[in-house]
Write a protein that holds these residues in place. Structure first.
Motif, PDB file in Angstrom:
ATOM      1  N   THR A 104       0.853  -1.193   0.000  1.00  0.00           N
ATOM      2  CA  THR A 104       0.000   0.000   0.000  1.00  0.00           C
ATOM      3  C   THR A 104       0.883   1.236   0.000  1.00  0.00           C
ATOM      4  N   SER A 107       0.147   8.637   1.388  1.00  0.00           N
ATOM      5  CA  SER A 107       0.653   9.987   1.589  1.00  0.00           C
ATOM      6  C   SER A 107       0.551  10.309   3.077  1.00  0.00           C
ATOM      7  N   SER A 114       5.583  10.103  -0.096  1.00  0.00           N
ATOM      8  CA  SER A 114       4.755   8.934   0.247  1.00  0.00           C
ATOM      9  C   SER A 114       5.595   7.913   0.987  1.00  0.00           C
ATOM     10  N   GLU A 147     -11.014  -8.433  -5.425  1.00  0.00           N
ATOM     11  CA  GLU A 147     -11.532  -7.113  -5.052  1.00  0.00           C
ATOM     12  C   GLU A 147     -12.024  -7.093  -3.613  1.00  0.00           C
ATOM     13  N   ASP A 150      -9.041  -7.238  -1.350  1.00  0.00           N
ATOM     14  CA  ASP A 150      -8.365  -5.945  -1.383  1.00  0.00           C
ATOM     15  C   ASP A 150      -9.098  -4.932  -0.499  1.00  0.00           C
ATOM     16  N   ARG A 154      -7.527  -2.994   2.675  1.00  0.00           N
ATOM     17  CA  ARG A 154      -7.549  -1.525   2.722  1.00  0.00           C
ATOM     18  C   ARG A 154      -8.116  -1.044   4.057  1.00  0.00           C
ATOM     19  N   GLU A 179      -3.320   5.872  -0.806  1.00  0.00           N
ATOM     20  CA  GLU A 179      -3.403   6.365  -2.183  1.00  0.00           C
ATOM     21  C   GLU A 179      -3.637   5.237  -3.186  1.00  0.00           C
ATOM     22  N   ALA A 180      -2.951   4.107  -3.001  1.00  0.00           N
ATOM     23  CA  ALA A 180      -3.058   3.015  -3.973  1.00  0.00           C
ATOM     24  C   ALA A 180      -2.565   1.723  -3.354  1.00  0.00           C
ATOM     25  N   THR A 181      -2.973   0.594  -3.940  1.00  0.00           N
ATOM     26  CA  THR A 181      -2.477  -0.727  -3.542  1.00  0.00           C
ATOM     27  C   THR A 181      -1.864  -1.402  -4.758  1.00  0.00           C
ATOM     28  N   GLU A 182      -0.803  -2.157  -4.529  1.00  0.00           N
ATOM     29  CA  GLU A 182      -0.121  -2.867  -5.601  1.00  0.00           C
ATOM     30  C   GLU A 182       0.254  -4.262  -5.131  1.00  0.00           C
ATOM     31  N   THR A 188       5.919   0.297  -7.744  1.00  0.00           N
ATOM     32  CA  THR A 188       5.794   1.203  -6.586  1.00  0.00           C
ATOM     33  C   THR A 188       7.020   2.098  -6.486  1.00  0.00           C
TER      34      THR A 188
END
Length: 336
Positions: A104, A107, A114, A147, A150, A154, A179-182, A188
Motif C-alpha cells: 500500500t 501519503s 509517500s 476485489e 483488497d 484496505r 493512495e493506492a495498492t499494488e 511502486t
C-alpha cells in the motif's frame, strides 16, 4: 598534558619491534589502516544511530497498539514486534519484497512524499481468513488479491495507520491517506532507486502463521523533521504529554468527587458568654436580617450565591436568586 595509556599488547609489540626495524614499519602500517573507514558514496548514511534508535522506539509503540487492535478484532493470539530498523537504498528495498505481495502506498500530509506499508502474503491471507470466520491457519499460496480481499486489507491498513499516526504524534502531526495498492513491487516507484530509505520490519505472528510487515519511509519525507528524531526530544515530549494528560485527568476526577460544605446562613447575632449560658427552650434571638432579605449561600466560608427559603415536597429548600459577583467576596479579592 594528557598522555595515552598503552595496553599490554601494544607494549609487547613495541618491545618486539625495537629489535626488528621491519616489524616497526609493519606496526605503523597496521595503525594507519585502523584509522581508515570505508565510505560508499553510492550509499551515504542519512540517519544517525540516535535517529535509528528513536525510530525504533516510535515503532515499538506502534507495534504495541497494532498488537492490541489485531488481537481484539480477530479474537485470537497476535504478536507484533519490531524486528529491525535499518537504512537501505530504495532499490534494495524493492528487490527484497516478494512478488506478489500486499503493498500500500500512503501519503502523509503535512509531510511531503509517500511511504509504503508492505504486508507479506502469509499474514495478509491469514488475516483475511480470520476475518471471514476461519481459524487463520491458512496455507494459501501467494497470489494477487481479489476485489473483496483488497477491500478488507484496505480497511485494515486504514485502521493500522490510525495507530501509526498516534505513535508519531509526539514527533510531528501526520494524516496518513491510502493512495493506492499494488501487488508487484516494481510498480511502486515512490522515490529514485538510489535514494536512502529507512525500513521498519515488524515480525508478526497470527495464530500459527508468521510473517513480516515492512514500513518504508524515504529520507526525503523525514528530512524536514530530522532535528526532532532524537531520543532526547522524543522522551521529553512523551513524558510531558503523558504527564499533562494524566495529571489533568486525575485532577478532573478528584474535583468531580470532592465534597464541599454548602450552608445557607439565615442570619447572625452577637451575644455574650453570660447570655449564651443562660439560653433556654423558648428564648428568642433577634437576627441581623429581615424576612424579605435574600440569604447568603456559603461555600466553605465564602458567599457564592443568594437564595430564598422555601419547601420542595416535604423537605425544606432554597431557591438561588443571584450569583455573588467578583469583588463582593472579600476572600476572592484577597486571592486575586
Amino acid at each position: 598534558m594528557s598522555a595515552d595509556i598503552l595496553t599490554q599488547e601494544e607494549i609487547d609489540k613495541l618491545l618486539s619491534a625495537a629489535n626488528d626495524p621491519d616489524s616497526l614499519e609493519t606496526l605503523k602500517q597496521e595503525e594507519t589502516a585502523k584509522k581508515i573507514k570505508v565510505y560508499d558514496f553510492k550509499r551515504p548514511d542519512k540517519f544517525s544511530k540516535d535517529q535509528i534508535r528513536t525510530l525504533y522506539m516510535l515503532h515499538e509503540s506502534f507495534a504495541r497498539m497494532l498488537n492490541t487492535y489485531m488481537s481484539s478484532q480477530l479474537r485470537t493470539l497476535v504478536n507484533v514486534d519490531v524486528a529491525s530498523v535499518e537504512q537501505l537504498t530504495y532499490q534494495e528495498f524493492v528487490q527484497s519484497i516478494a512478488n506478489p505481495s500486499v503493498i500500500t502506498i500512503l501519503s502523509v500530509p503535512p509531510l511531503k512524499g509517500s511511504i509504503i506499508y508492505e504486508i507479506s502474503s502469509e499474514i495478509a491471507f491469514a488475516y483475511i481468513d480470520r476475518v471471514f470466520g476461519g481459524d487463520g491457519n491458512t496455507t494459501m499460496k501467494a497470489r494477487v488479491l481479489t476485489e473483496i480481499e483488497d477491500a478488507v486489507m484496505r480497511r485494515f491498513v486504514n485502521t493500522a495507520m490510525e495507530r501509526f499516526k498516534e505513535s508519531w504524534a509526539n514527533i510531528t502531526p501526520m494524516n496518513p491517506n491510502l493512495e493506492a495498492t499494488e501487488s508487484n513491487p516494481q510498480f511502486t516507484q515512490i522515490v529514485p532507486p538510489n535514494d536512502m530509505v529507512v525500513i521498519v520490519t515488524l515480525h508478526t505472528k497470527l495464530g500459527e502463521v508468521e510473517g513480516m510487515m515492512n514500513i518504508c519511509i524515504p529520507y526525503l519525507v523525514l528530512e524536514p523533521i530530522m532535528s526532532k528524531l532524537t531520543t532526547t526530544f522524543w522522551v521529553a515530549t512523551s513524558v510531558a504529554k503523558d504527564e499533562q494528560k494524566g495529571q489533568a485527568e486525575v485532577i478532573r476526577r478528584k474535583l468531580n468527587r470532592t465534597k464541599v460544605p454548602l450552608v445557607v446562613e439565615v442570619g447572625r447575632v452577637q451575644i455574650t458568654i453570660r447570655e449564651f449560658l443562660t439560653l433556654g427552650f423558648g428564648d428568642v434571638l433577634q437576627l441581623d436580617r429581615k424576612v424579605k432579605d435574600d440569604f447568603p449561600c456559603m461555600i466553605g466560608t465564602n458567599p457564592k450565591f443568594y437564595c430564598r427559603p422555601g419547601t420542595f415536597g416535604k423537605k425544606m429548600a432554597v431557591q438561588i436568586t443571584q450569583i455573588v459577583e467578583k469583588g463582593e467576596d472579600a476572600a476572592d479579592d484577597d486571592d486575586e
